[in-house]
Scaffold this motif. Structure first.
Motif, PDB file in Angstrom:
ATOM      1  N   ARG A  62       0.814  -1.215   0.000  1.00 44.75           N
ATOM      2  CA  ARG A  62       0.000   0.000   0.000  1.00 44.75           C
ATOM      3  C   ARG A  62       0.851   1.269   0.000  1.00 44.75           C
ATOM      4  O   ARG A  62       0.530   2.241  -0.694  1.00 44.75           O
ATOM      5  CB  ARG A  62      -0.927  -0.004   1.225  1.00 44.75           C
ATOM      6  N   TYR A  63       1.949   1.286   0.759  1.00 48.81           N
ATOM      7  CA  TYR A  63       2.692   2.534   0.949  1.00 48.81           C
ATOM      8  C   TYR A  63       4.114   2.514   0.400  1.00 48.81           C
ATOM      9  O   TYR A  63       4.767   3.553   0.374  1.00 48.81           O
ATOM     10  CB  TYR A  63       2.717   2.897   2.441  1.00 48.81           C
ATOM     11  N   GLY A  64       4.609   1.361  -0.007  1.00 46.54           N
ATOM     12  CA  GLY A  64       5.942   1.294  -0.576  1.00 46.54           C
ATOM     13  C   GLY A  64       7.026   1.149   0.473  1.00 46.54           C
ATOM     14  O   GLY A  64       6.769   1.091   1.679  1.00 46.54           O
ATOM     15  N   THR A  65       8.270   1.110  -0.005  1.00 51.13           N
ATOM     16  CA  THR A  65       9.423   0.951   0.879  1.00 51.13           C
ATOM     17  C   THR A  65      10.504   1.952   0.500  1.00 51.13           C
ATOM     18  O   THR A  65      10.483   2.538  -0.587  1.00 51.13           O
ATOM     19  CB  THR A  65      10.003  -0.479   0.797  1.00 51.13           C
ATOM     20  N   ALA A  66      11.453   2.148   1.397  1.00 50.82           N
ATOM     21  CA  ALA A  66      12.606   3.013   1.151  1.00 50.82           C
ATOM     22  C   ALA A  66      13.797   2.428   1.889  1.00 50.82           C
ATOM     23  O   ALA A  66      13.642   1.725   2.890  1.00 50.82           O
ATOM     24  CB  ALA A  66      12.334   4.436   1.627  1.00 50.82           C
ATOM     25  N   VAL A  67      14.984   2.726   1.396  1.00 50.91           N
ATOM     26  CA  VAL A  67      16.210   2.191   1.997  1.00 50.91           C
ATOM     27  C   VAL A  67      16.889   3.277   2.808  1.00 50.91           C
ATOM     28  O   VAL A  67      17.136   4.379   2.309  1.00 50.91           O
ATOM     29  CB  VAL A  67      17.171   1.658   0.917  1.00 50.91           C
ATOM     30  N   ARG A  68      17.170   2.961   4.064  1.00 48.37           N
ATOM     31  CA  ARG A  68      17.931   3.847   4.951  1.00 48.37           C
ATOM     32  C   ARG A  68      19.031   3.035   5.607  1.00 48.37           C
ATOM     33  O   ARG A  68      18.777   1.980   6.186  1.00 48.37           O
ATOM     34  CB  ARG A  68      17.026   4.462   6.023  1.00 48.37           C
ATOM     35  N   TYR A  69      20.268   3.527   5.478  1.00 46.91           N
ATOM     36  CA  TYR A  69      21.422   2.844   6.068  1.00 46.91           C
ATOM     37  C   TYR A  69      21.448   1.362   5.708  1.00 46.91           C
ATOM     38  O   TYR A  69      21.665   0.494   6.551  1.00 46.91           O
ATOM     39  CB  TYR A  69      21.422   3.027   7.588  1.00 46.91           C
ATOM     40  N   GLY A  70      21.218   1.090   4.423  1.00 46.62           N
ATOM     41  CA  GLY A  70      21.330  -0.260   3.922  1.00 46.62           C
ATOM     42  C   GLY A  70      20.183  -1.179   4.243  1.00 46.62           C
ATOM     43  O   GLY A  70      20.204  -2.361   3.884  1.00 46.62           O
ATOM     44  N   GLU A  71      19.129  -0.659   4.886  1.00 45.27           N
ATOM     45  CA  GLU A  71      17.989  -1.488   5.265  1.00 45.27           C
ATOM     46  C   GLU A  71      16.740  -0.995   4.552  1.00 45.27           C
ATOM     47  O   GLU A  71      16.427   0.194   4.583  1.00 45.27           O
ATOM     48  CB  GLU A  71      17.776  -1.442   6.779  1.00 45.27           C
ATOM     49  N   GLU A  72      16.027  -1.924   3.928  1.00 43.23           N
ATOM     50  CA  GLU A  72      14.777  -1.581   3.273  1.00 43.23           C
ATOM     51  C   GLU A  72      13.644  -1.617   4.292  1.00 43.23           C
ATOM     52  O   GLU A  72      13.445  -2.626   4.974  1.00 43.23           O
ATOM     53  CB  GLU A  72      14.478  -2.542   2.123  1.00 43.23           C
ATOM     54  N   LEU A  73      12.924  -0.513   4.383  1.00 39.42           N
ATOM     55  CA  LEU A  73      11.878  -0.360   5.385  1.00 39.42           C
ATOM     56  C   LEU A  73      10.584   0.112   4.729  1.00 39.42           C
ATOM     57  O   LEU A  73      10.602   0.757   3.675  1.00 39.42           O
ATOM     58  CB  LEU A  73      12.300   0.679   6.442  1.00 39.42           C
ATOM     59  N   VAL A  74       9.460  -0.180   5.380  1.00 40.50           N
ATOM     60  CA  VAL A  74       8.184   0.337   4.876  1.00 40.50           C
ATOM     61  C   VAL A  74       8.122   1.844   5.092  1.00 40.50           C
ATOM     62  O   VAL A  74       8.770   2.396   5.982  1.00 40.50           O
ATOM     63  CB  VAL A  74       6.997  -0.354   5.573  1.00 40.50           C
ATOM     64  N   ARG A  75       7.337   2.502   4.253  1.00 43.07           N
ATOM     65  CA  ARG A  75       7.167   3.948   4.338  1.00 43.07           C
ATOM     66  C   ARG A  75       6.070   4.300   5.341  1.00 43.07           C
ATOM     67  O   ARG A  75       5.262   3.456   5.720  1.00 43.07           O
ATOM     68  CB  ARG A  75       6.835   4.538   2.966  1.00 43.07           C
ATOM     69  N   TYR A  76       6.035   5.596   5.706  1.00 44.81           N
ATOM     70  CA  TYR A  76       5.043   6.073   6.660  1.00 44.81           C
ATOM     71  C   TYR A  76       3.664   6.067   6.025  1.00 44.81           C
ATOM     72  O   TYR A  76       3.505   6.372   4.829  1.00 44.81           O
ATOM     73  CB  TYR A  76       5.407   7.481   7.134  1.00 44.81           C
ATOM     74  N   PRO A  77       2.599   5.772   6.791  1.00 45.70           N
ATOM     75  CA  PRO A  77       1.271   5.620   6.193  1.00 45.70           C
ATOM     76  C   PRO A  77       0.583   6.918   5.792  1.00 45.70           C
ATOM     77  O   PRO A  77      -0.392   6.887   5.037  1.00 45.70           O
ATOM     78  CB  PRO A  77       0.479   4.906   7.289  1.00 45.70           C
ATOM     79  N   MET A  78       1.035   8.066   6.281  1.00 35.71           N
ATOM     80  CA  MET A  78       0.412   9.341   5.905  1.00 35.71           C
ATOM     81  C   MET A  78       1.330  10.088   4.948  1.00 35.71           C
ATOM     82  O   MET A  78       2.537  10.188   5.179  1.00 35.71           O
ATOM     83  CB  MET A  78       0.157  10.212   7.144  1.00 35.71           C
ATOM     84  N   ASN A  79       0.754  10.626   3.860  1.00 38.94           N
ATOM     85  CA  ASN A  79       1.576  11.459   2.996  1.00 38.94           C
ATOM     86  C   ASN A  79       1.861  12.788   3.696  1.00 38.94           C
ATOM     87  O   ASN A  79       1.247  13.124   4.712  1.00 38.94           O
ATOM     88  CB  ASN A  79       0.926  11.651   1.617  1.00 38.94           C
ATOM     89  N   GLN A  80       2.791  13.553   3.120  1.00 41.85           N
ATOM     90  CA  GLN A  80       3.242  14.771   3.789  1.00 41.85           C
ATOM     91  C   GLN A  80       2.129  15.808   3.934  1.00 41.85           C
ATOM     92  O   GLN A  80       2.028  16.469   4.966  1.00 41.85           O
ATOM     93  CB  GLN A  80       4.409  15.371   3.005  1.00 41.85           C
TER      94      GLN A  80
END
Length: 608
Positions: free
Chosen positions: A181-199
């Motif tokens: 639903r919200y996608g993922t992003a990589v931070r410090y070599g780790e792929e994580l889910v994105r925050y559920p609310m847009n900016q």
């Protein structure tokens, strides 16, 4: 002033009424300034009703803001997920400024502005008398960083270094329904889910929660927009604060500071080039055109980039932290002190940094300013932040005056001087940052000498509190990074170890609390095995500051508020809930506005 070059024009025709609804500036106990933007060159009228003035009507004198015209890059921009150009207005921006004076302290006034037959009504309340008040409420955050893309962008969502709370289920994985639903992003070599609310939704929720608490003032410590030289970012900012989304700024004065993004033009030139920093000059002056503040009467050259406001018993000093001298730049090796490692206990005077902006020099800015304005480079509107500068001398004079008057003093500026985030290390550190706020630590002895209660900053897009007591008297200063308005949700600055893992640098030894370290996430699996967030972690929010009069003087309560996202079983956001992190700080102050070290009740009951 010459704006960025453009050969085109907006396809949108000018419309009657308000491009930007009336917003409140330069508040005091006797006066209030109303500002609004129209697209037609027609005067507007303001009708004000209230104590001491009865009913008065004012007529505005529209002034064209040529800096706000769209650049060719802005007109041609496409944003995936949005219809091309759907965020654009016309190229016309006429500013109306009306100062209403002769008001009474602590009174509420109703006003209506009529622009081209379109009316907008709101209320404002003047500052209370410094000797007659009961309660003052201020709200603060930083890094709103608005842009049209924020309507659809879900930012990276770092895992708090604190990890998961005891008994917590695991966070949603990168192949989960959440990630779908919200996608993922990589931070410090780790792929994580994105925050559920847009900016955009996050900022709207933040503003709505703030408005429900009925504050006296709204402090925004810089990075208002995602590039001040990018006009659609400003259009989006005003949509949130004085437009379609809310009219908070019509009822609560905005008290803002310049951030690094206020010197950046985004797709309209970025920071420019060493040969031409025109985009930086345009960006900075676009902010200065919008914001009408008291400024430094002795130094009008800097166009009010730093200023003082008195709101009853509170004095707020807003500093401009965007430039320091000597210039520093990690890319060129232009550093003020020797390179060192370790934490800030190794930050000796010889290693102290001097600058917060490594992307351009003061000389380059001055040359561009001279080219644009046809003046000498020495007449630049970019002030130095360092010791001995006009801003430094002004700040010390204002602090001395505020202390002599027995005021409670709060200071705000953008670049956090004490931070565990990505901008927390100076440019001459082993793990260097080119836009570090460490240079602002030069003010700490001054702040301590004159009894500053709290310092509000942003820049690192964290929620963190540091306590600084460099003279060891037990009083010190509460220092906040409140960069959680609506943009990134970043954690601590990490470095990669020899084995490839990541560890926090923790240069800032003054840190007492942060959401990243002290607020673990708690998840529970639902009946379908999907983890649902229950509490904790990194979220958008703001700092609520309540000053309450007491029999000894006053109490200042500093409350870190976060907006907890409410989700259904399918991870659809259904709303937010106002929650408070576990770090509420209450400071006891004397009747003379000074913090009491041991929280013992002493001093006179009331100021005389």
């Amino acid at each position: 002033m010459t704006p960025l070059p453009s050969t085109g024009s907006s396809p949108v025709e000018p419309q009657p009424g308000f491009r930007v609804l009336p917003y409140l500036q330069a508040p005091s106990s006797e006066a209030m300034t109303l500002v609004w933007i129209s697209e037609l060159e027609t005067s507007g009228t303001v009708t004000v009703n209230g104590p001491g003035i009865g009913r008065q009507t004012f007529t505005s004198d529209p002034q064209y803001l040529d800096l706000m015209e769209y650049s060719d890059a802005e007109l041609a921009q496409g944003i995936d997920g949005l219809d091309q150009g759907s965020w654009l207005f016309s190229d016309n921006n006429y500013q109306h400024v009306v100062e209403i004076d002769g008001l009474m302290a602590g009174k509420t006034y109703r006003y209506t502005v009529d622009q081209d037959g379109v009316e907008h009504s709101a209320t404002f309340t003047t500052a209370p008398d410094a000797d007659r008040w009961n309660h003052v409420r201020l709200m603060a955050f930083s890094d709103t960083e608005t842009e049209p893309a924020g309507r659809i962008e879900h930012r990276e969502w770092e895992t708090a270094w604190a990890g998961l709370a005891d008994g917590s289920a695991d966070r949603p994985a990168i192949d989960s329904l959440w990630a779908e639903r919200y996608g993922t992003a990589v931070r410090y070599g780790e792929e994580l889910v994105r925050y559920p609310m847009n900016q955009a939704d996050a900022l709207d929720a933040n503003i709505a929660t703030i408005a429900e608490q009925d504050p006296d003032l709204m402090l925004i410590a810089g990075d208002l927009v995602q590039g001040s030289g990018y006009q659609p970012a400003w259009d989006e900012f005003w949509r949130h604060f004085a437009g379609d989304s809310s009219d908070l700024a019509s009822n609560v004065p905005l008290v803002t500071a310049l951030g690094n993004w206020e010197t950046y033009a985004s797709i309209s030139g970025g920071y420019g080039t060493p040969e031409d920093r025109t985009p930086v000059v345009v960006s900075r002056n676009r902010y200065l055109d919008y914001m009408v503040t008291p400024g430094d009467p002795a130094n009008p050259q800097v166009r009010d980039s730093y200023y003082r406001l008195d709101h009853g018993p509170v004095t707020i000093l807003t500093l401009d932290s965007t430039n320091g001298l000597p210039d520093e730049n990690t890319a060129t090796g232009m550093l003020s002190g020797e390179v060192f490692s370790g934490d800030d206990t190794n930050l000796t005077p010889e290693r102290m940094s001097t600058d917060t902006q490594g992307s351009f020099t003061a000389e380059e800015y001055g040359e561009a300013f001279a080219d644009v304005y046809g003046t000498d480079a020495s007449e630049s509107d970019l002030p130095d932040l360092g010791e001995g500068s006009a801003q430094w001398e002004w700040a010390e004079a204002q602090l001395a005056d505020a202390r002599a008057q027995g005021q409670v003093v709060i200071v705000q500026f953008h670049h956090a001087a004490y931070s565990s985030g990505v901008h927390g290390t100076p440019p001459n550190h082993e793990f260097a940052d080119n836009q570090s706020g460490v240079a602002m630590r030069a003010y700490t002895p001054m702040f301590e000498e004159y009894g500053v209660a709290a310092v509000i900053s942003g820049h690192d897009e964290m929620f963190e509190r540091s306590f600084v007591d460099s003279d060891g008297d037990g009083v010190g200063i509460q220092v906040y990074d409140v960069g959680v308005a609506a943009d990134g949700l970043r954690g601590e600055q990490l470095y990669q170890t020899e084995d490839g893992s990541y560890e926090p640098i923790r240069f800032n030894t003054h840190s007492e609390w942060s959401a990243s370290v002290d607020e673990p996430e708690l998840w529970e699996n639902d009946t379908n095995g999907n983890p649902q967030l229950v509490d904790g972690g990194l979220h958008y929010g703001h700092l609520q500051m309540d000053l309450q009069r007491t029999r000894c003087g006053s109490e200042l309560t500093l409350t870190p508020v976060y907006l907890f996202p409410l989700l259904d079983a399918e991870y659809n956001v259904t709303g937010t809930e106002r929650r408070v992190y576990d770090d509420v700080v209450t400071l006891e102050l004397t009747a003379d506005g000074e913090v009491v070290a041991d929280n013992s009740c002493r001093g006179n009951a009331h100021r005389n």
